[in-house]
Design an enzyme around this catalytic site. Structure first.
Site, PDB file in Angstrom:
ATOM      1  N   PRO A  10      76.042 -10.857  48.726  1.00 49.52           N
ATOM      2  CA  PRO A  10      76.872 -10.704  47.913  1.00 49.52           C
ATOM      3  C   PRO A  10      76.694  -9.440  46.988  1.00 49.52           C
ATOM      4  O   PRO A  10      75.402  -9.770  46.306  1.00 49.52           O
ATOM      5  CB  PRO A  10      77.310 -11.932  47.319  1.00 49.52           C
ATOM      6  CG  PRO A  10      76.171 -12.934  47.699  1.00 49.52           C
ATOM      7  CD  PRO A  10      75.549 -12.100  48.958  1.00 49.52           C
ATOM      8  N   ASN A  11      77.650  -8.639  46.739  1.00 49.15           N
ATOM      9  CA  ASN A  11      77.736  -7.648  45.628  1.00 49.15           C
ATOM     10  C   ASN A  11      76.738  -6.563  45.752  1.00 49.15           C
ATOM     11  O   ASN A  11      76.697  -5.659  45.039  1.00 49.15           O
ATOM     12  CB  ASN A  11      77.360  -8.491  44.085  1.00 49.15           C
ATOM     13  CG  ASN A  11      78.277  -9.413  43.723  1.00 49.15           C
ATOM     14  OD1 ASN A  11      79.604  -9.076  44.047  1.00 49.15           O
ATOM     15  ND2 ASN A  11      77.907 -10.601  43.542  1.00 49.15           N
ATOM     16  N   ARG A  18      77.639  -1.705  39.379  1.00 44.39           N
ATOM     17  CA  ARG A  18      77.403  -3.029  38.725  1.00 44.39           C
ATOM     18  C   ARG A  18      75.973  -2.716  38.133  1.00 44.39           C
ATOM     19  O   ARG A  18      75.237  -2.199  38.629  1.00 44.39           O
ATOM     20  CB  ARG A  18      77.083  -4.194  39.556  1.00 44.39           C
ATOM     21  CG  ARG A  18      76.015  -4.066  40.679  1.00 44.39           C
ATOM     22  CD  ARG A  18      76.203  -5.241  41.541  1.00 44.39           C
ATOM     23  NE  ARG A  18      75.692  -6.579  41.078  1.00 44.39           N
ATOM     24  CZ  ARG A  18      74.842  -7.421  41.552  1.00 44.39           C
ATOM     25  NH1 ARG A  18      74.242  -7.158  42.712  1.00 44.39           N
ATOM     26  NH2 ARG A  18      74.507  -8.559  40.707  1.00 44.39           N
ATOM     27  N   TYR A  23      70.196  -2.377  38.590  1.00 43.20           N
ATOM     28  CA  TYR A  23      70.256  -1.841  39.905  1.00 43.20           C
ATOM     29  C   TYR A  23      70.251  -0.522  39.939  1.00 43.20           C
ATOM     30  O   TYR A  23      70.237  -0.112  41.367  1.00 43.20           O
ATOM     31  CB  TYR A  23      71.290  -2.673  40.584  1.00 43.20           C
ATOM     32  CG  TYR A  23      71.394  -4.097  40.377  1.00 43.20           C
ATOM     33  CD1 TYR A  23      70.586  -4.850  41.247  1.00 43.20           C
ATOM     34  CD2 TYR A  23      72.161  -4.825  39.450  1.00 43.20           C
ATOM     35  CE1 TYR A  23      70.343  -6.282  41.114  1.00 43.20           C
ATOM     36  CE2 TYR A  23      72.169  -6.150  39.420  1.00 43.20           C
ATOM     37  CZ  TYR A  23      71.263  -6.979  40.362  1.00 43.20           C
ATOM     38  OH  TYR A  23      71.180  -8.335  40.231  1.00 43.20           O
ATOM     39  N   ASN A  74      68.345  -8.778  51.847  1.00 40.61           N
ATOM     40  CA  ASN A  74      68.469  -9.011  50.665  1.00 40.61           C
ATOM     41  C   ASN A  74      69.539  -9.840  50.334  1.00 40.61           C
ATOM     42  O   ASN A  74      70.747  -9.422  50.411  1.00 40.61           O
ATOM     43  CB  ASN A  74      68.763  -7.442  49.627  1.00 40.61           C
ATOM     44  CG  ASN A  74      68.984  -7.712  48.542  1.00 40.61           C
ATOM     45  OD1 ASN A  74      69.236  -8.966  47.690  1.00 40.61           O
ATOM     46  ND2 ASN A  74      69.018  -6.782  47.549  1.00 40.61           N
ATOM     47  N   ALA A  77      72.552 -13.026  45.494  1.00 48.31           N
ATOM     48  CA  ALA A  77      72.558 -14.568  44.919  1.00 48.31           C
ATOM     49  C   ALA A  77      72.107 -15.741  45.754  1.00 48.31           C
ATOM     50  O   ALA A  77      71.732 -16.652  45.185  1.00 48.31           O
ATOM     51  CB  ALA A  77      73.789 -14.786  44.158  1.00 48.31           C
ATOM     52  N   GLU A  98      61.775 -10.012  52.895  1.00 46.74           N
ATOM     53  CA  GLU A  98      63.031 -10.121  51.673  1.00 46.74           C
ATOM     54  C   GLU A  98      62.728  -8.962  50.827  1.00 46.74           C
ATOM     55  O   GLU A  98      61.681  -8.683  50.325  1.00 46.74           O
ATOM     56  CB  GLU A  98      62.705 -11.520  51.341  1.00 46.74           C
ATOM     57  CG  GLU A  98      63.506 -11.755  49.971  1.00 46.74           C
ATOM     58  CD  GLU A  98      62.948 -13.200  49.302  1.00 46.74           C
ATOM     59  OE1 GLU A  98      63.732 -13.559  48.122  1.00 46.74           O
ATOM     60  OE2 GLU A  98      62.009 -13.929  49.738  1.00 46.74           O
ATOM     61  N   HIS A 100      64.475  -7.296  47.216  1.00 41.36           N
ATOM     62  CA  HIS A 100      65.203  -7.258  45.896  1.00 41.36           C
ATOM     63  C   HIS A 100      65.114  -6.025  45.227  1.00 41.36           C
ATOM     64  O   HIS A 100      63.814  -5.652  45.018  1.00 41.36           O
ATOM     65  CB  HIS A 100      64.848  -8.648  45.051  1.00 41.36           C
ATOM     66  CG  HIS A 100      65.147 -10.001  45.884  1.00 41.36           C
ATOM     67  ND1 HIS A 100      66.443 -10.346  45.901  1.00 41.36           N
ATOM     68  CD2 HIS A 100      64.236 -10.656  46.432  1.00 41.36           C
ATOM     69  CE1 HIS A 100      66.086 -11.612  46.744  1.00 41.36           C
ATOM     70  NE2 HIS A 100      64.824 -11.871  46.892  1.00 41.36           N
ATOM     71  N   ILE A 101      66.127  -5.768  44.634  1.00 36.58           N
ATOM     72  CA  ILE A 101      66.198  -4.424  43.915  1.00 36.58           C
ATOM     73  C   ILE A 101      65.326  -4.410  42.549  1.00 36.58           C
ATOM     74  O   ILE A 101      64.706  -3.520  41.964  1.00 36.58           O
ATOM     75  CB  ILE A 101      67.432  -3.726  43.981  1.00 36.58           C
ATOM     76  CG1 ILE A 101      67.959  -3.310  45.216  1.00 36.58           C
ATOM     77  CG2 ILE A 101      67.615  -2.637  42.669  1.00 36.58           C
ATOM     78  CD1 ILE A 101      69.607  -2.931  45.133  1.00 36.58           C
ATOM     79  N   SER A 102      65.823  -5.674  41.924  1.00 34.54           N
ATOM     80  CA  SER A 102      65.236  -6.193  40.498  1.00 34.54           C
ATOM     81  C   SER A 102      63.880  -6.944  40.894  1.00 34.54           C
ATOM     82  O   SER A 102      63.947  -7.468  42.104  1.00 34.54           O
ATOM     83  CB  SER A 102      66.150  -6.809  39.760  1.00 34.54           C
ATOM     84  OG  SER A 102      66.607  -7.891  40.306  1.00 34.54           O
ATOM     85  N   ARG A 107      63.320 -12.407  35.719  1.00 32.91           N
ATOM     86  CA  ARG A 107      64.584 -12.249  35.147  1.00 32.91           C
ATOM     87  C   ARG A 107      64.909 -13.729  34.632  1.00 32.91           C
ATOM     88  O   ARG A 107      64.133 -14.359  34.192  1.00 32.91           O
ATOM     89  CB  ARG A 107      65.542 -11.696  36.139  1.00 32.91           C
ATOM     90  CG  ARG A 107      65.465 -10.228  36.391  1.00 32.91           C
ATOM     91  CD  ARG A 107      66.417  -9.487  37.403  1.00 32.91           C
ATOM     92  NE  ARG A 107      67.938  -9.599  36.903  1.00 32.91           N
ATOM     93  CZ  ARG A 107      68.522  -9.623  37.656  1.00 32.91           C
ATOM     94  NH1 ARG A 107      68.821  -9.386  38.853  1.00 32.91           N
ATOM     95  NH2 ARG A 107      69.972  -9.592  37.173  1.00 32.91           N
TER      96      ARG A 107
END
Length: 145
Positions: A10-11, A18, A23, A74, A77, A98, A100-102, A107
Site C-alpha cells: 500500500p501507498n 507522499r 520517501y 516492499n 505498512a 524485503e 524499505h525505502i526508509s 522511525r
C-alpha cells in the site's frame, strides 16, 4: 534467465507525492521504468506488481509458487501487520528480499517490527529507491562486492 518479481504494498504507488522527506522525489512510474531497464542489463526477466490490498498481495504471492526465481517485496505498512503475507511467502518457498525505502528501524516504534524479516533471505532498508536496485542485483546474482 531468472524471473524476478517485485511486489509493492500500500501507498508505494504514491512515491513522488507522499512524504518526500521520507520517501524522496522519485515517482513510482519512473522507478518502475528504471527497474525494468536495470533488469534488462542484468539479463533478468522482471515483473512489477503493486496493490493496496492485502488479499491481492497474498493472491499474487501464491501465484508465484514454481513461477518465479526470486521475489523482492516492499510490503509497505503490511510489514508491521500482516501475518497473512508472511504465511504466503513461507508457503511458496520462493527466496525473497524485503525492501524499505526508509530505515524502518529509525522511525516510529510500531514500524520497527517486521513480520517478514525473519524468513527473508535479506533486508535492504534506508537507502531510498536505490534499495530496490541493490535487491535486484542480489536477486539476479549480480551483487557488487
Amino acid at each position: 534467465m531468472k524471473k524476478i518479481v517485485i511486489l509493492n504494498g500500500p501507498n508505494i504507488n504514491m512515491l513522488g507525492v507522499r512524504e518526500k522527506k521520507v520517501y524522496g522525489d522519485l515517482d513510482y512510474k519512473t522507478l518502475c521504468k528504471n527497474l525494468l531497464a536495470e533488469a534488462k542489463k542484468l539479463k533478468a526477466r522482471l515483473e512489477i506488481f503493486q496493490s493496496n490490498g492485502e488479499g491481492e498481495l497474498v493472491d499474487k504471492i501464491q501465484s508465484l509458487h514454481g513461477a518465479a526465481d526470486h521475489i523482492i517485496i516492499n510490503p509497505g505498512a503490511y510489514t508491521h501487520t500482516s501475518i497473512a503475507i508472511r504465511d504466503a511467502l513461507s508457503a511458496v518457498a520462493v527466496p525473497f528480499i524485503e525492501v524499505h525505502i526508509s530505515n524502518i528501524f529509525a522511525r516510529e516504534e510500531f514500524r520497527k517490527k517486521s513480520f517478514i524479516s525473519g524468513i527473508a533471505s535479506g533486508v535492504v532498508a534506508g537507502f531510498g529507491a536505490e534499495g530496490y536496485f541493490i535487491a535486484l542485483r542480489a536477486a539476479a546474482g549480480k551483487a557488487r562486492g
